[in-house]
Design a protein around this motif. Structure first.
Motif, PDB file in Angstrom:
ATOM      1  N   CYS A 160      -1.846   7.822   7.521  1.00 13.75           N
ATOM      2  CA  CYS A 160      -2.479   8.738   6.557  1.00 13.75           C
ATOM      3  C   CYS A 160      -3.173   7.927   5.465  1.00 13.75           C
ATOM      4  O   CYS A 160      -4.289   8.252   5.044  1.00 13.75           O
ATOM      5  N   ASP A 161      -2.503   6.877   5.003  1.00 12.67           N
ATOM      6  CA  ASP A 161      -3.068   6.022   3.957  1.00 12.67           C
ATOM      7  C   ASP A 161      -4.360   5.366   4.433  1.00 12.67           C
ATOM      8  O   ASP A 161      -5.278   5.135   3.650  1.00 12.67           O
ATOM      9  N   ARG A 162      -4.444   5.069   5.714  1.00  8.92           N
ATOM     10  CA  ARG A 162      -5.629   4.425   6.267  1.00  8.92           C
ATOM     11  C   ARG A 162      -6.826   5.372   6.289  1.00  8.92           C
ATOM     12  O   ARG A 162      -7.957   4.964   6.549  1.00  8.92           O
ATOM     13  N   HIS A 179       4.203  14.155   6.583  1.00  5.22           N
ATOM     14  CA  HIS A 179       3.167  13.259   6.059  1.00  5.22           C
ATOM     15  C   HIS A 179       1.772  13.760   6.454  1.00  5.22           C
ATOM     16  O   HIS A 179       0.865  13.810   5.637  1.00  5.22           O
ATOM     17  N   ALA A 186       1.464   5.219   6.788  1.00  8.71           N
ATOM     18  CA  ALA A 186       0.421   4.181   6.812  1.00  8.71           C
ATOM     19  C   ALA A 186      -0.846   4.687   7.483  1.00  8.71           C
ATOM     20  O   ALA A 186      -1.961   4.349   7.070  1.00  8.71           O
ATOM     21  N   ARG A 224       0.830  -1.216   0.000  1.00 11.65           N
ATOM     22  CA  ARG A 224       0.000   0.000   0.000  1.00 11.65           C
ATOM     23  C   ARG A 224       0.862   1.262   0.000  1.00 11.65           C
ATOM     24  O   ARG A 224       0.492   2.281  -0.565  1.00 11.65           O
ATOM     25  N   LEU A 225       2.034   1.177   0.672  1.00 12.13           N
ATOM     26  CA  LEU A 225       2.891   2.364   0.777  1.00 12.13           C
ATOM     27  C   LEU A 225       3.603   2.667  -0.539  1.00 12.13           C
ATOM     28  O   LEU A 225       4.053   3.798  -0.764  1.00 12.13           O
ATOM     29  N   LYS A 281       2.720   3.304  -3.384  1.00  9.18           N
ATOM     30  CA  LYS A 281       2.211   4.348  -4.277  1.00  9.18           C
ATOM     31  C   LYS A 281       2.649   5.760  -3.852  1.00  9.18           C
ATOM     32  O   LYS A 281       2.440   6.713  -4.583  1.00  9.18           O
ATOM     33  N   TYR A 282       3.264   5.883  -2.694  1.00  8.90           N
ATOM     34  CA  TYR A 282       3.663   7.214  -2.216  1.00  8.90           C
ATOM     35  C   TYR A 282       5.118   7.504  -2.541  1.00  8.90           C
ATOM     36  O   TYR A 282       6.003   6.721  -2.187  1.00  8.90           O
ATOM     37  N   ILE A 306       0.253  14.588   3.026  1.00 13.91           N
ATOM     38  CA  ILE A 306      -0.587  13.475   2.545  1.00 13.91           C
ATOM     39  C   ILE A 306      -2.006  13.623   3.073  1.00 13.91           C
ATOM     40  O   ILE A 306      -2.974  13.434   2.350  1.00 13.91           O
TER      41      ILE A 306
END
Ligand SMILES: [Zn+2]
Length: 431
Positions: free
Chosen positions: A191-193, A382, A189, A75-76, A78-79, A386
């Motif tokens: 932030c992605d969540r 982040h 992670a 998942r990470l 892509k950043y 993000i």
């Protein structure tokens, strides 16, 4: 004190906190006594699990909703911010997020990392790095300053508000992340969540200064080649170290230009640090290879795309322009490799959160709050970039104690951080 914020029961709450001091120190000491070191900057894993268990228990007891998960490299990927940090091992390294549901008021993220640097030379410490000994009002131990003090202060602040009966009126999201010392994938992670809020405080050590801006950093490795020969025939060979010196001098000129021209209200001018240089095998041999590494710190205002692209281009242009002026380097250009990067961040000094936290500090301490910038990189970037959240760094401890032998945190700063954070949470979620 203005009308809108005068409702905070400053005196009674301070008395309440005084009675809670032992409990606040106990929790901090337990965190320090629990080894949460990262291993090999995260490439070989980390020991955060036991510390996260303490955090989770405390947040659950406070009535927070708990979300526990481990970062996922897929998942990470892509950043761009994960560049150079992908592939860390996350087994048994959970992130813990506790959300205190306060209502419809403004929401706030409190973010801190539980991981610490390893202890390389325990024999140089005056006491056990995991003993959390208190001497003369200061607690010693790995992570005391960076940043178990700040993480504990955030949790204690919310707990104190709730127990005193003046709970937050908006959601407060407490993020205890892993792998910050490995580069920041834990917060990435989070932030992605999907965690978002109206503002965020990163409780890294700032000596209780309010820091709404921070510098970005870029790390490069540059390798020059040459032609090896016996030194008695030097003029027939090409000295890779001397070619590297030429390039280094051009970077020093660039640094000098930056120092003369780049200005920021809260931050120092950008710098380029030559940190490593390696080359050659014997003084009687013309070296055919030289590698040097640089770390540069740059201003958020020099970073229009948020990835340091403009500054990176300046470095590459400088090195290549110098190379074009050199017969050998123009045919044998240096190999330039960027191997780590972290953006800066900036929140307006006029942002309401900055006002609330500086006023809270002043009312509590009777002193003016210092508003400065972060020279070091941290997870603020982040959360700011993000998650698009206005972000301030504020926490107890002198940043120069971070990562050091005899790492220490003055307890008076810890207590003050709890009080300032509590007042800030109270007012922000009611503003
Ligand atoms: Zn830190």
């Amino acid at each position: 004190m203005n009308g809108q914020i005068s409702d905070f029961p400053l005196k009674r709450f301070a008395e309440f906190l005084d009675q809670r001091r032992n409990a606040h120190v106990d929790f901090l000491r337990r965190l320090i006594q629990t080894d949460t070191t990262v291993i090999g900057h995260g490439w070989d894993g980390g020991n955060e699990a036991a510390g996260q268990r303490l955090v989770r228990e405390r947040l659950a007891a406070l009535g927070c909703e708990i979300d526990e998960f481990i970062p996922d490299n897929d998942r990470l990927a892509k950043y761009r911010d994960a560049e150079g940090n992908l592939g860390h091992i996350y087994d048994n390294r959970p992130i813990v997020v506790g959300t205190y549901r306060g209502g419809n008021g403004r929401s706030l993220i409190l973010n801190g990392h539980i991981d610490t640097m390893p202890v390389d030379s325990p024999e140089q410490w005056r006491c056990n790095p995991f003993g959390a000994e208190v001497v003369d009002g200061r607690v010693y131990g790995r992570g005391a300053c960076d940043m178990k003090g700040g993480l504990a202060a955030a949790i204690m602040a919310v707990e104190a508000l709730v127990e005193f009966g003046i709970e937050p009126k908006g959601n407060v999201i407490i993020q205890s992340v892993v792998d910050e010392e490995g580069g920041g994938n834990g917060t990435l992670a989070v932030c992605d969540r999907g965690y978002r809020a109206d503002a965020a405080i990163i409780t890294e050590p700032t000596n209780l200064e309010v820091r709404p801006a921070g510098m970005g950093f870029l790390l490069f490795e540059v390798t020059t080649s040459g032609r090896a020969l016996h030194s008695s025939l030097k003029w027939q060979g090409v000295n890779a170290i001397e070619k590297a010196i030429k390039l280094i001098e051009s970077l020093q000129e660039l640094e000098h230009r930056w120092m003369m021209t780049r200005r920021h209200l809260l931050l120092p001018p950008p710098t380029i640090n030559l940190g490593v240089i390696e080359g050659g095998s014997a003084s009687s041999t013309v070296p055919d290879r030289c590698t040097f590494k640089i770390c540069l710190h740059y201003l958020p205002t020099d970073d229009p795309d948020g990835f340091g692209t403009q500054v990176e281009q300046e470095i590459v242009d400088t090195l290549m322009q110098t190379s074009r002026g050199d017969g050998w380097l123009s045919d044998n250009p240096p190999v330039i490799r960027k191997y780590q990067a972290g953006a800066g961040f900036e929140t307006s000094v006029d942002h309401p959160l900055v006002n609330i936290i500086t006023e809270a500090f002043s009312e509590i301490s009777g002193q003016r709050a210092a508003v400065t910038g972060c020279g070091f990189g941290c997870d603020a970037r982040h959360v700011n970039k993000i998650a698009g959240t206005p972000t301030v760094v504020f926490g107890p401890g002198d940043p120069s104690a971070a990562h050091s032998v005899n790492e220490v945190l003055p307890l008076d700063q810890y207590f003050r951080a709890i009080e300032v954070l509590a007042m800030t949470i109270y007012r922000w979620t009611r503003s």
